[in-house]
Design a protein around this motif. Structure first.
Motif, PDB file in Angstrom:
ATOM      1  N   LEU A 162      -7.482   6.034  -9.608  1.00  0.00           N
ATOM      2  CA  LEU A 162      -7.503   7.558 -10.001  1.00  0.00           C
ATOM      3  C   LEU A 162      -8.864   7.838 -10.315  1.00  0.00           C
ATOM      4  CD1 LEU A 162      -4.754   7.414 -12.652  1.00  0.00           C
ATOM      5  CD2 LEU A 162      -4.348   8.181 -10.096  1.00  0.00           C
ATOM      6  N   CYS A 163      -9.339   9.053  -9.888  1.00  0.00           N
ATOM      7  CA  CYS A 163     -10.614   9.658 -10.424  1.00  0.00           C
ATOM      8  C   CYS A 163     -10.463  11.039 -10.326  1.00  0.00           C
ATOM      9  CB  CYS A 163     -11.537   9.100  -9.426  1.00  0.00           C
ATOM     10  SG  CYS A 163     -11.695   9.448  -7.653  1.00  0.00           S
ATOM     11  N   CYS A 164     -11.242  11.746 -11.006  1.00  0.00           N
ATOM     12  CA  CYS A 164     -11.569  12.951 -11.555  1.00  0.00           C
ATOM     13  C   CYS A 164     -13.008  13.318 -11.890  1.00  0.00           C
ATOM     14  CB  CYS A 164     -10.374  13.424 -12.576  1.00  0.00           C
ATOM     15  SG  CYS A 164     -10.901  15.503 -12.822  1.00  0.00           S
ATOM     16  N   LEU A 172      -5.257   6.754  -5.232  1.00  0.00           N
ATOM     17  CA  LEU A 172      -4.787   5.880  -4.285  1.00  0.00           C
ATOM     18  C   LEU A 172      -3.709   4.723  -4.728  1.00  0.00           C
ATOM     19  CD1 LEU A 172      -5.007   4.278  -1.542  1.00  0.00           C
ATOM     20  CD2 LEU A 172      -6.968   3.087  -2.334  1.00  0.00           C
ATOM     21  N   LEU A 173      -2.637   4.501  -4.150  1.00  0.00           N
ATOM     22  CA  LEU A 173      -1.676   3.664  -4.628  1.00  0.00           C
ATOM     23  C   LEU A 173      -1.320   2.698  -3.616  1.00  0.00           C
ATOM     24  CD1 LEU A 173       1.279   4.619  -6.787  1.00  0.00           C
ATOM     25  CD2 LEU A 173       1.859   3.354  -4.776  1.00  0.00           C
ATOM     26  N   ILE A 174      -1.172   1.506  -4.150  1.00  0.00           N
ATOM     27  CA  ILE A 174      -0.612   0.611  -2.967  1.00  0.00           C
ATOM     28  C   ILE A 174       0.473  -0.231  -3.664  1.00  0.00           C
ATOM     29  CG2 ILE A 174      -2.254   0.387  -1.261  1.00  0.00           C
ATOM     30  CD1 ILE A 174      -3.195  -2.342  -2.599  1.00  0.00           C
ATOM     31  N   GLN A 175       1.485  -0.709  -3.181  1.00  0.00           N
ATOM     32  CA  GLN A 175       2.798  -1.257  -3.721  1.00  0.00           C
ATOM     33  C   GLN A 175       3.276  -2.340  -2.754  1.00  0.00           C
ATOM     34  OE1 GLN A 175       6.085   1.614  -4.421  1.00  0.00           O
ATOM     35  NE2 GLN A 175       5.117   1.688  -6.712  1.00  0.00           N
ATOM     36  N   LYS A 176       3.615  -3.226  -3.318  1.00  0.00           N
ATOM     37  CA  LYS A 176       4.471  -4.238  -2.667  1.00  0.00           C
ATOM     38  C   LYS A 176       5.756  -4.479  -2.803  1.00  0.00           C
ATOM     39  CE  LYS A 176       3.882  -8.999  -3.402  1.00  0.00           C
ATOM     40  NZ  LYS A 176       5.501  -9.594  -3.334  1.00  0.00           N
ATOM     41  N   SER A 197      -4.821  -5.596  -1.388  1.00  0.00           N
ATOM     42  CA  SER A 197      -5.314  -5.121  -2.831  1.00  0.00           C
ATOM     43  C   SER A 197      -6.841  -5.326  -2.791  1.00  0.00           C
ATOM     44  CB  SER A 197      -4.586  -6.049  -3.905  1.00  0.00           C
ATOM     45  OG  SER A 197      -3.345  -6.091  -3.543  1.00  0.00           O
ATOM     46  N   HIS A 198      -7.565  -6.620  -2.346  1.00  0.00           N
ATOM     47  CA  HIS A 198      -8.904  -6.753  -2.295  1.00  0.00           C
ATOM     48  C   HIS A 198      -9.516  -5.657  -1.819  1.00  0.00           C
ATOM     49  CE1 HIS A 198     -12.436  -8.801  -2.574  1.00  0.00           C
ATOM     50  NE2 HIS A 198     -12.685  -8.797  -1.436  1.00  0.00           N
ATOM     51  N   LEU A 199      -9.014  -5.301  -0.844  1.00  0.00           N
ATOM     52  CA  LEU A 199      -9.902  -4.429   0.319  1.00  0.00           C
ATOM     53  C   LEU A 199      -9.739  -3.009  -0.529  1.00  0.00           C
ATOM     54  CD1 LEU A 199      -8.637  -4.997   3.917  1.00  0.00           C
ATOM     55  CD2 LEU A 199     -10.612  -5.498   3.052  1.00  0.00           C
ATOM     56  N   ALA A 200      -8.709  -2.820  -1.127  1.00  0.00           N
ATOM     57  CA  ALA A 200      -8.410  -1.391  -1.459  1.00  0.00           C
ATOM     58  C   ALA A 200      -9.211  -1.229  -2.798  1.00  0.00           C
ATOM     59  CB  ALA A 200      -6.991  -1.072  -1.967  1.00  0.00           C
ATOM     60  N   SER A 201      -9.522  -2.476  -3.493  1.00  0.00           N
ATOM     61  CA  SER A 201     -10.294  -2.279  -4.624  1.00  0.00           C
ATOM     62  C   SER A 201     -11.838  -2.013  -4.547  1.00  0.00           C
ATOM     63  CB  SER A 201     -10.219  -3.473  -5.723  1.00  0.00           C
ATOM     64  OG  SER A 201     -10.683  -4.818  -4.943  1.00  0.00           O
ATOM     65  N   THR A 202     -12.004  -1.951  -3.357  1.00  0.00           N
ATOM     66  CA  THR A 202     -13.726  -1.606  -2.927  1.00  0.00           C
ATOM     67  C   THR A 202     -13.845  -0.147  -2.957  1.00  0.00           C
ATOM     68  OG1 THR A 202     -13.385  -1.658  -0.620  1.00  0.00           O
ATOM     69  CG2 THR A 202     -13.929  -3.622  -1.642  1.00  0.00           C
ATOM     70  N   VAL A 203     -12.710   0.639  -2.974  1.00  0.00           N
ATOM     71  CA  VAL A 203     -12.795   2.084  -3.126  1.00  0.00           C
ATOM     72  C   VAL A 203     -13.843   2.489  -4.083  1.00  0.00           C
ATOM     73  CG1 VAL A 203     -10.929   2.861  -4.260  1.00  0.00           C
ATOM     74  CG2 VAL A 203     -11.620   4.008  -2.283  1.00  0.00           C
ATOM     75  N   THR A 204     -14.447   3.607  -3.558  1.00  0.00           N
ATOM     76  CA  THR A 204     -15.480   4.072  -4.608  1.00  0.00           C
ATOM     77  C   THR A 204     -14.854   5.456  -4.972  1.00  0.00           C
ATOM     78  OG1 THR A 204     -16.859   5.162  -3.086  1.00  0.00           O
ATOM     79  CG2 THR A 204     -17.566   3.124  -3.848  1.00  0.00           C
ATOM     80  N   ASN A 205     -15.140   6.268  -6.178  1.00  0.00           N
ATOM     81  CA  ASN A 205     -14.773   7.353  -6.912  1.00  0.00           C
ATOM     82  C   ASN A 205     -15.214   8.473  -5.616  1.00  0.00           C
ATOM     83  OD1 ASN A 205     -13.562   6.378  -8.879  1.00  0.00           O
ATOM     84  ND2 ASN A 205     -15.157   7.015 -10.177  1.00  0.00           N
ATOM     85  N   LEU A 217      -8.837   5.577   5.247  1.00  0.00           N
ATOM     86  CA  LEU A 217      -8.143   4.333   5.211  1.00  0.00           C
ATOM     87  C   LEU A 217      -8.721   3.648   6.347  1.00  0.00           C
ATOM     88  CD1 LEU A 217      -4.413   6.048   5.585  1.00  0.00           C
ATOM     89  CD2 LEU A 217      -5.326   4.388   3.744  1.00  0.00           C
ATOM     90  N   THR A 218      -9.423   4.246   7.432  1.00  0.00           N
ATOM     91  CA  THR A 218     -10.194   3.311   8.558  1.00  0.00           C
ATOM     92  C   THR A 218     -11.052   2.520   7.665  1.00  0.00           C
ATOM     93  OG1 THR A 218      -9.514   4.877   9.856  1.00  0.00           O
ATOM     94  CG2 THR A 218     -11.149   3.685  10.537  1.00  0.00           C
ATOM     95  N   ARG A 219     -11.957   3.164   6.847  1.00  0.00           N
ATOM     96  CA  ARG A 219     -12.871   2.551   6.278  1.00  0.00           C
ATOM     97  C   ARG A 219     -12.531   1.270   5.222  1.00  0.00           C
ATOM     98  NH1 ARG A 219     -17.940   5.819   3.070  1.00  0.00           N
ATOM     99  NH2 ARG A 219     -17.837   6.798   5.137  1.00  0.00           N
ATOM    100  N   LEU A 220     -11.381   1.483   4.499  1.00  0.00           N
ATOM    101  CA  LEU A 220     -10.878   0.501   3.764  1.00  0.00           C
ATOM    102  C   LEU A 220     -10.263  -0.567   4.481  1.00  0.00           C
ATOM    103  CD1 LEU A 220      -9.419   2.508   0.670  1.00  0.00           C
ATOM    104  CD2 LEU A 220     -11.591   1.021   0.763  1.00  0.00           C
ATOM    105  N   PHE A 221      -9.448  -0.194   5.449  1.00  0.00           N
ATOM    106  CA  PHE A 221      -8.414  -1.198   5.835  1.00  0.00           C
ATOM    107  C   PHE A 221      -8.830  -1.529   7.386  1.00  0.00           C
ATOM    108  CE2 PHE A 221      -6.187   0.902   2.616  1.00  0.00           C
ATOM    109  CZ  PHE A 221      -6.259   0.100   1.779  1.00  0.00           C
ATOM    110  N   ASN A 222      -9.724  -1.279   7.846  1.00  0.00           N
ATOM    111  CA  ASN A 222     -10.097  -1.327   9.399  1.00  0.00           C
ATOM    112  C   ASN A 222      -9.544  -2.479  10.194  1.00  0.00           C
ATOM    113  OD1 ASN A 222     -11.946  -0.568  11.504  1.00  0.00           O
ATOM    114  ND2 ASN A 222     -13.503  -2.184  10.950  1.00  0.00           N
TER     115      ASN A 222
END
Ligand SMILES: [Zn+2]
Length: 302
Positions: A162-164, A172-176, A197-205, A217-222
């Protein structure tokens, strides 16, 4: 700068039980606080809670309201966010805060909460059962607190970012989804979950706040096979009406209403969420009282 319309967008990783969604709130955020002067830390926290409320309601696929509410006896008294999804999937959000004393801009809600209680309420508007859960305030961020809740209370592996920045909010949320019985797929699913999860955790604010969903999504999960669903429009909306305010006033009782009228001439109620002013004069107040069919003698309040 006018940005694209606010949206929430769901996605799935094809042939796996991993799914997610992304929300962007710029106009929604700005409309929600147009009439509210809030300390910066509370504004940021409400932004994150607004994003979280949309992400969580999307995973529940329900029509109705999801309310995230933090109450405390510290300088922070109340944070409340309500997210309603209608039958067409459109998402409406409102938010407000109550506090006391001076709060400096760098104080986060975790500095201001004392004896805090975090409640999550689901109120399906289609007649289903309402649900209320207590979210343990363990963690140093709203996303950590909610991740803990989802894993412990709902037994669903969930990661939330989450960011503001005080002008807009995003998440961004991911769930299994719960595992199947097949042990081979279980191992594969766990592998997918860990990798994603590892790929998603590289997301920046910055990426979360400013990139269009598809680009992000393309950038994170290419390398992943991601299917993106149609976006749901998201906007600020306050559900207050003169009728809902009347009902709230009736609960104060005739005696209290009469004394306010005697003291001030009329009754004024400001909606905390949207700042709409509702005024009830002597005649209106008498009408509020007429509809009471049961007279209950209540003890003196003053
Ligand atoms: Zn309102």
């Amino acid at each position: 700068m006018k940005k694209h319309q606010d949206t929430l967008q769901r996605f799935v990783f094809e042939n796996t039980p991993v799914r997610g969604n992304i929300v962007n709130l710029t106009q929604t955020f700005q409309q929600a606080f147009k009439h509210q002067e809030l300390p910066a830390g509370l504004r940021r926290a409400l932004g994150e809670l607004m994003a979280a409320s949309a992400l969580l309601s999307a995973t529940l696929k329900m029509n109705g309201a999801l309310v995230l509410q933090i109450q405390s006896k510290g300088l922070l008294k109340l944070l409340v966010v309500e997210c309603t999804t209608d039958l067409n999937g459109a998402i409406k959000i409102r938010a407000t805060a109550k506090w006391s004393g001076e709060i400096s801009d760098d104080q986060t809600i975790f500095d201001l909460i004392d004896h805090g209680q975090f409640m999550i309420t689901l109120d399906p508007k289609d007649g289903g059962q309402a649900y209320q859960g207590i979210v343990s305030l363990e963690g140093d961020s709203i996303s950590a607190v909610l991740e803990n809740y989802m894993v412990r209370s709902e037994q669903i592996d969930t990661r939330i970012w989450l960011c503001c920045d005080g002008e807009s909010a995003a998440g961004l949320l991911i769930q299994k989804l719960p595992e199947t019985m097949n042990q081979v797929t279980q191992a594969q699913d766990l592998d997918t979950w860990n990798r994603v999860s590892h790929l998603a955790s590289t997301v920046t604010n910055n990426e979360l706040l400013h990139l269009p969903t598809e680009t992000l999504l393309t950038r994170l999960f290419n390398e992943e096979d991601v299917r993106l669903f149609e976006a749901s429009p998201t906007a600020f909306f306050c559900s207050c009406t003169r009728e809902s305010v009347s009902n709230m006033l009736r609960m104060l009782g005739d005696e209290e209403l009469t004394s306010i009228i005697e003291e001030r001439g009329n009754i004024e109620v400001n909606c905390d969420f949207c700042n709409t002013l509702y005024t009830f004069d002597k005649v209106d107040a008498a009408q509020l009282m007429v509809t009471d069919t049961v007279i209950i003698t209540s003890p003196e309040i003053h």
